[in-house]
Enzyme design. Structure first.
Site, PDB file in Angstrom:
ATOM      1  N   GLY A   1     117.095  74.899  28.819  1.00 24.74           N
ATOM      2  CA  GLY A   1     116.077  74.526  29.809  1.00 24.74           C
ATOM      3  C   GLY A   1     114.697  74.547  29.190  1.00 24.74           C
ATOM      4  N   ASN A   2     113.657  74.504  30.000  1.00 23.51           N
ATOM      5  CA  ASN A   2     112.284  74.623  29.482  1.00 23.51           C
ATOM      6  C   ASN A   2     111.412  75.345  30.500  1.00 23.51           C
ATOM      7  OD1 ASN A   2     110.839  72.612  31.230  1.00 23.51           O
ATOM      8  ND2 ASN A   2     112.395  71.273  30.328  1.00 23.51           N
ATOM      9  N   ARG A   3     110.149  75.525  30.170  1.00 23.55           N
ATOM     10  CA  ARG A   3     109.282  76.433  30.935  1.00 23.55           C
ATOM     11  C   ARG A   3     108.556  75.780  32.116  1.00 23.55           C
ATOM     12  NH1 ARG A   3     108.951  80.825  27.451  1.00 23.55           N
ATOM     13  NH2 ARG A   3     109.364  80.254  25.294  1.00 23.55           N
ATOM     14  N   SER A   4     108.881  74.550  32.439  1.00 21.55           N
ATOM     15  CA  SER A   4     108.156  73.900  33.545  1.00 21.55           C
ATOM     16  C   SER A   4     108.478  74.596  34.881  1.00 21.55           C
ATOM     17  CB  SER A   4     108.558  72.425  33.620  1.00 21.55           C
ATOM     18  OG  SER A   4     108.108  71.874  34.820  1.00 21.55           O
TER      19      SER A   4
ATOM     20  N   ALA B   1     109.467  67.713  33.031  1.00 17.15           N
ATOM     21  CA  ALA B   1     109.737  68.042  31.628  1.00 17.15           C
ATOM     22  C   ALA B   1     111.252  67.907  31.451  1.00 17.15           C
ATOM     23  CB  ALA B   1     109.262  69.451  31.321  1.00 17.15           C
TER      24      ALA B   1
END
Ligand code: PMT
Length: 396
Positions: A205-208, A273
């Site tokens: 995943g990512n930090r958005s 993102a």
């Protein structure tokens, strides 16, 4: 906001301290602010603070000594009544028409639009009694500011934080500008991260957080658009009635929902993102620990922006985003052309307070031909206004 007469009704929540900043911002924007406080609100912040900032006496009672602070006159005087913070107790009183203090008495007399910014602990916010009161107040035509997610005064983490003063002011400005410049327009927005499954328990995943995209959705909705928000895994829950939220998890799901809704969209803003790669094979069972290292083969995800850029018909308008860490302008301008965007919003992780998860962002809008507009660090609500203003200017 210049010359607008605003009643700010403060009720007894710890978030009452934010009322000072709210008064300051409203006065700075040229509004005339009359503060009302419930007796319990005065336990959290003094009337003196708010009267100094508003340059007017603060009323805390309908009758104080020999004085009658006419709730009827106040109700008729205002261009807007803003209840911020609004406690669970005050929501219940307003919903039931109980008028045992100056805030609820003025509320019943007011003919102007009413804006309510709730603030309470997460369990109080989720209680069926509160939800029913909110529904009832909405059915009276009152406008609700979405509550925020985060650490609450109790130490618990969840929904229930009062909207930030900047967000409240941006909401009011949108309302007063009567900018219904997107009325009749369908707007598609992608927001938040994507999660790409590795096995049933793990993902890439990512930090958005989704904050930037949700702020843009709220700004378009406030200006009359019918918004479809395709939202990756995010704790946010937009509440504006003009927003339909489609929740997705993976890039593939986001792609499918976006392609489907782009068909009817006049405008698309792609702030999500999205993972560029996902595991080529998703294990059906939890992967067991074996050996000292492990390799996961990744394959490309669909590029939503590039696909919509190819599908774009005459009259459709696409705003892309670029999140960069280096060679910002060059990378953004390549994405602008390659993905067939009408303009691109660049944010860089080199700028303090910009990008993922912050309540603020610092952007540059880049047009074809390298024409650009640089903006200061602002709240995401204000950044959303700048982006939507730019779309409005170009879509006409
Ligand atoms: O959600 P927040 O915490 O508020 O943070 C906001 C944000 C930092 C996520 C946001 O402001 C932002 O920059 N979003 C774009 C992030 C990104 O992935 O940018 P990119 O440069 O990798 O992608 C370029 C464009 O293509 C973007 O419009 C992106 O949505 C889109 N894209 C990318 C890959 C893909 N597979 N599909 C896409 O549609």
């Amino acid at each position: 906001m210049v010359g607008k007469k605003i009643i700010l009704a403060v009720t007894g929540s710890i978030a009452a301290y934010k009322a000072a900043q709210l008064v300051r911002l409203l006065v700075k924007k040229g509004a005339e602010v009359q503060v009302l406080m419930t007796p319990s609100a005065t336990e959290f912040i003094t009337p003196l603070t708010l009267s100094t900032l508003s340059k007017k006496p603060v009323f805390t009672q309908v009758i104080s000594g020999q004085e009658w602070n006419s709730h009827v006159e106040l109700g008729l005087w205002a261009d807007a009544l803003v209840v911020a913070p609004a406690t669970a107790n005050s929501l219940a009183k307003l919903a039931q028409g109980i008028c045992d203090n100056i805030v609820s008495a003025v509320y019943l007399s007011a003919r102007c639009p009413v804006f309510i910014a709730p603030a309470m602990d997460l369990d109080m916010w989720k209680h069926p009694a509160t939800l029913a009161n909110v529904q009832r107040l909405k059915s009276y035509g009152n406008h609700f500011l979405p509550v925020g997610y985060g650490e609450l005064a109790s130490g618990l983490v969840g929904e229930g934080r009062m909207a930030e003063p900047e967000e409240i002011v941006a909401f009011l400005e949108g309302f007063f500008q009567k900018k219904q410049d997107f009325s009749g327009k369908n707007v598609l927005i992608t927001a938040g991260p994507t999660y790409e499954a590795i096995d049933p328990v793990r993902f890439i995943g990512n930090r958005s957080s989704g904050k930037m995209g949700v702020a843009i959705a709220e700004q378009f909705a406030a200006r009359g658009a019918a918004v479809t928000l395709v939202l990756g895994p995010s704790k946010l829950a937009p509440q504006h009635p003009g927003i339909t939220t489609v929740r997705v998890e993976s890039a593939k799901q986001m792609y499918e929902a976006s392609v489907q809704h782009f068909e009817n969209a006049d405008i698309a803003v792609l702030s999500a993102a999205v993972a560029d790669y996902r595991p080529a094979n998703v294990a059906e069972q939890k992967i067991k620990k074996k050996g000292d290292s492990m390799t996961i083969e990744l394959e490309k995800t669909p590029d939503i922006a590039a696909s919509l850029g190819k599908m774009k018909r005459r009259g459709q308008f696409i705003v892309g985003f670029a999140l960069e860490t280096n060679d910002e302008l060059q990378n953004a301008s390549e994405k602008l052309a390659k993905k067939n965007f009408d303009f691109i919003v660049l944010n860089s992780l080199q700028d303090a307070g910009a990008g993922f998860n912050f309540d603020t962002n610092k952007i540059t809008i880049l047009h074809r031909g390298n024409k650009r507009k640089d903006f200061e660090l602002k709240s995401k609500a204000e950044v959303a206004t700048d982006i939507v203003d730019e779309v409005s200017r170009l879509v006409g």
